[in-house]
Design a protein around this motif. Structure first.
Motif, mmCIF file in Angstrom:
data_model
loop_
_atom_site.group_PDB
_atom_site.id
_atom_site.type_symbol
_atom_site.label_atom_id
_atom_site.label_comp_id
_atom_site.label_asym_id
_atom_site.label_seq_id
_atom_site.Cartn_x
_atom_site.Cartn_y
_atom_site.Cartn_z
ATOM 1 N N LEU A 1 62.892 -33.720 -44.834
ATOM 2 C CA LEU A 1 63.930 -33.044 -45.609
ATOM 3 C C LEU A 1 64.281 -33.875 -46.838
ATOM 4 N N ARG A 2 64.468 -33.188 -47.962
ATOM 5 C CA ARG A 2 64.913 -33.876 -49.175
ATOM 6 C C ARG A 2 65.539 -32.874 -50.132
ATOM 7 N N GLN A 3 66.642 -33.287 -50.754
ATOM 8 C CA GLN A 3 67.237 -32.595 -51.883
ATOM 9 C C GLN A 3 67.573 -33.622 -52.943
ATOM 10 N N SER A 4 67.561 -33.211 -54.210
ATOM 11 C CA SER A 4 67.557 -34.170 -55.315
ATOM 12 C C SER A 4 68.858 -34.942 -55.483
ATOM 13 N N THR A 5 69.994 -34.306 -55.256
ATOM 14 C CA THR A 5 71.282 -34.963 -55.525
ATOM 15 C C THR A 5 72.255 -34.697 -54.385
ATOM 16 N N PRO A 6 73.261 -35.556 -54.218
ATOM 17 C CA PRO A 6 74.297 -35.304 -53.216
ATOM 18 C C PRO A 6 75.038 -33.992 -53.472
ATOM 19 N N THR A 7 75.165 -33.605 -54.728
ATOM 20 C CA THR A 7 75.827 -32.333 -55.052
ATOM 21 C C THR A 7 75.068 -31.160 -54.468
ATOM 22 N N GLN A 8 73.721 -31.192 -54.555
ATOM 23 C CA GLN A 8 72.921 -30.126 -53.969
ATOM 24 C C GLN A 8 73.087 -30.079 -52.454
ATOM 25 N N VAL A 9 73.160 -31.262 -51.851
ATOM 26 C CA VAL A 9 73.340 -31.299 -50.394
ATOM 27 C C VAL A 9 74.674 -30.674 -50.008
ATOM 28 N N GLU A 10 75.690 -30.913 -50.822
ATOM 29 C CA GLU A 10 77.025 -30.417 -50.504
ATOM 30 C C GLU A 10 77.172 -28.926 -50.761
ATOM 31 N N PHE A 11 76.609 -28.442 -51.858
ATOM 32 C CA PHE A 11 76.859 -27.061 -52.259
ATOM 33 C C PHE A 11 75.686 -26.113 -51.998
ATOM 34 N N HIS A 12 74.463 -26.624 -51.878
ATOM 35 C CA HIS A 12 73.300 -25.776 -51.596
ATOM 36 C C HIS A 12 72.946 -25.897 -50.107
ATOM 37 N N ARG A 13 73.853 -25.465 -49.285
ATOM 38 C CA ARG A 13 73.679 -25.672 -47.839
ATOM 39 C C ARG A 13 72.632 -24.750 -47.233
ATOM 40 N N GLU A 14 72.387 -23.622 -47.883
ATOM 41 C CA GLU A 14 71.360 -22.717 -47.357
ATOM 42 C C GLU A 14 69.996 -23.380 -47.372
ATOM 43 N N SER A 15 69.720 -24.115 -48.457
ATOM 44 C CA SER A 15 68.447 -24.818 -48.551
ATOM 45 C C SER A 15 68.332 -25.873 -47.458
ATOM 46 N N THR A 16 69.425 -26.593 -47.211
ATOM 47 C CA THR A 16 69.401 -27.609 -46.159
ATOM 48 C C THR A 16 69.161 -26.983 -44.797
ATOM 49 N N ILE B 1 58.878 -33.487 -31.748
ATOM 50 C CA ILE B 1 59.288 -33.093 -33.102
ATOM 51 C C ILE B 1 60.316 -34.103 -33.617
ATOM 52 N N GLU B 2 60.031 -34.685 -34.765
ATOM 53 C CA GLU B 2 60.916 -35.667 -35.388
ATOM 54 C C GLU B 2 61.399 -35.146 -36.740
ATOM 55 N N VAL B 3 62.682 -35.244 -36.974
ATOM 56 C CA VAL B 3 63.277 -34.794 -38.232
ATOM 57 C C VAL B 3 63.708 -36.015 -39.039
ATOM 58 N N LEU B 4 63.203 -36.118 -40.258
ATOM 59 C CA LEU B 4 63.565 -37.199 -41.172
ATOM 60 C C LEU B 4 64.467 -36.618 -42.266
ATOM 61 N N ASP B 5 65.735 -36.990 -42.251
ATOM 62 C CA ASP B 5 66.677 -36.407 -43.210
ATOM 63 C C ASP B 5 67.480 -37.459 -43.980
ATOM 64 N N SER B 6 67.023 -38.701 -43.972
ATOM 65 C CA SER B 6 67.754 -39.744 -44.696
ATOM 66 C C SER B 6 67.533 -39.690 -46.203
ATOM 67 N N ASP B 7 66.541 -38.902 -46.663
ATOM 68 C CA ASP B 7 66.267 -38.796 -48.095
ATOM 69 C C ASP B 7 66.998 -37.632 -48.741
ATOM 70 N N LEU B 8 67.922 -37.014 -48.021
ATOM 71 C CA LEU B 8 68.736 -35.962 -48.630
ATOM 72 C C LEU B 8 69.612 -36.577 -49.719
ATOM 73 N N GLY B 9 69.584 -35.972 -50.897
ATOM 74 C CA GLY B 9 70.364 -36.488 -52.021
ATOM 75 C C GLY B 9 69.614 -37.495 -52.871
ATOM 76 N N LYS B 10 68.278 -37.598 -52.704
ATOM 77 C CA LYS B 10 67.481 -38.550 -53.478
ATOM 78 C C LYS B 10 66.407 -37.816 -54.262
ATOM 79 N N SER B 11 66.188 -38.251 -55.493
ATOM 80 C CA SER B 11 65.231 -37.597 -56.384
ATOM 81 C C SER B 11 63.806 -37.776 -55.885
ATOM 82 N N GLY B 12 62.984 -36.757 -56.134
ATOM 83 C CA GLY B 12 61.583 -36.810 -55.738
ATOM 84 C C GLY B 12 60.658 -37.258 -56.841
#
Length: 450
Positions: A18-33, A53-64
């Protein structure tokens, strides 16, 4: 699609990234998460046991755009490289990376270890030619999409700047009024301090003397901060050289709206982008210049005169550990000597008739607080002599012979290259002459037949 999932894949882990580019996206784009977390359910339907099954979600809010700081991505790459993973799952290629280099590196490792790549569209085997082409296109499209978004945003920003409507943090001495226009600071003390700085530069001629004037007379210098949580707050403190210099170099004080004075570029160390540096551009490369856009402190002509005077006053650059370009003078170690007390760079000073005696002096503290004394000073003659002797001793006769041999070899190589070009030139001339001869011969034959 499910036929690509074999027993050898199911015996290994399925990793959901899992990854999203910014903390703002994580907070407001919850459907994507939520959609990204739902990939774990898809792995269940494809045959993996829940414990696998392993879920890696520590990169949420970090640019790709880079792998720097993305610990989960490095963990994923390591696990795939060790052959511990049967499939990696992500919503789309851009979740893994926005960089084509990082994307194709992941595909290469997946191909070597027979690891599947699964997204919301399908299941792909990097060892299958058709699947590899599709995955390559997905990575290219992700990179192109990012480039397109950046162009649209920058284009809109530049278009607004061309109309003088793009708001940036104003320099000290200006604020925005309720209508969004740039006006003089309502605090008369702030305006008076800025005007005094320009007045003293006219009289004294150097930024250092202006800074010294404020410090000696204990005149505080204003600063408005515009960072988050401290927007528009006014602070008073001692003047320092960098603030006075920035004031004199800023064209906003002439009533001119300027955009695009700086350019950013990445600094790459060890194959990674470590920081972003900013470079000032020459005036002819500024993107937007609108004169008489707001009330001024000084005229445009005075600003240009100030910049020219500062350029003439400029000594060796002592910032960022760079020795800079030496000025006139015979000191051997200009910009290279480090103060043994404070660790700052020392600058040369010349004394005596015609500047015949050189000394190295550490006076950097004066630029920060206007103090009268210097940190350390030392005569330069003994140091320069010792360094010169050490340098000459380093060049032994054997090293000089090797250097001469290398120089001779380089001359021979240059001669051979020149000889090759001369032969090619001679060949080209021959071909041209031969072509002219054939042309004349053909024309004569045509005439004789006629």
């Amino acid at each position: 699609m499910n036929s690509k999932v074999r027993t050898t894949h199911l015996e290994r882990r399925a990793v959901v990234y899992l990854r999203q580019s910014t903390p703002t996206q994580v907070e407001f784009h919850r459907e994507s998460t939520e959609r990204q977390y739902a990939l774990a359910d898809r792995a269940l339907t494809l045959g993996w046991d829940k414990s696998q099954i392993e879920v890696l979600d520590s990169d949420l809010g970090k640019s790709g755009q880079t792998t720097t700081g993305r610990e989960d991505f490095h963990q994923l790459m390591a696990a795939v490289g060790l052959g511990e993973v049967g499939a990696v799952l992500a919503l789309e290629a851009s979740r893994f990376s926005r960089s084509q280099a990082d994307w194709h590196k992941l595909l290469d490792i997946c191909a070597l270890t027979d690891t599947l790549v699964i997204d919301h569209d399908g299941i792909y085997d990097p060892n299958d030619f058709n699947d590899r082409v599709i995955l390559g296109f997905k990575g290219t499209w992700s990179h192109t999409e990012l480039h397109g978004m950046r162009l649209r945003l920058q284009g809109a920003k530049l278009n607004k700047a061309k109309k003088g409507e793009l708001r940036c943090s104003p320099p000290t001495g200006y604020v925005y009024d309720p209508e969004g226009k740039l006006v003089l600071d309502p605090d008369e003390g702030v305006v008076a301090a800025i005007q005094l700085a320009f007045q003293q530069f006219r009289a004294l001629g150097t930024a250092f003397k202006v800074m010294r004037y404020f410090c000696v007379n204990q005149i505080p210098f204003p600063r408005r901060r515009w960072r988050p949580g401290d927007i528009g707050t006014l602070h008073w403190g001692p003047a320092n050289l960098s603030r006075i210099t920035a004031l004199l170099h800023n064209p906003t004080y002439t009533g001119t709206y300027v955009y695009g004075r700086r350019r950013s570029f990445n600094v790459i160390e060890g194959g990674q982008i470590t920081k972003v540096k900013t470079q000032l551009l020459p005036q002819e490369e500024w993107k937007v210049v609108i004169h008489n856009a707001h009330e001024a402190y000084i005229s445009w002509e005075e600003y240009l005169s100030n910049c020219e005077r500062l350029r003439q006053n400029s000594p060796i650059s002592l910032s960022d550990g760079c020795p800079g370009t030496p000025r006139e003078g015979f000191a051997l170690l200009q910009g290279l000597v480090i103060c043994g007390k404070c660790g700052r760079r020392m600058s040369p000073r010349y004394h005596g008739t015609g500047g015949c005696r050189a000394a190295y002096e550490c006076s950097q503290a004066r630029k920060q607080d206007g103090s009268m004394g210097v940190c350390w000073t030392v005569a330069g003659a003994a140091i320069d002599t010792a360094v010169a002797e050490q340098v000459l001793e380093a060049f032994t006769s054997e090293q000089l012979d090797i250097s001469l041999a290398v120089l001779s070899e380089l001359e021979n190589q240059a001669f051979e290259i020149d000889k090759t070009w001369q032969l090619r030139l001679e060949r080209a001339r021959y071909d041209c002459a031969f072509a002219d001869f054939d042309a004349v011969k053909g024309i004569n034959g045509f005439i004789s037949k006629g």
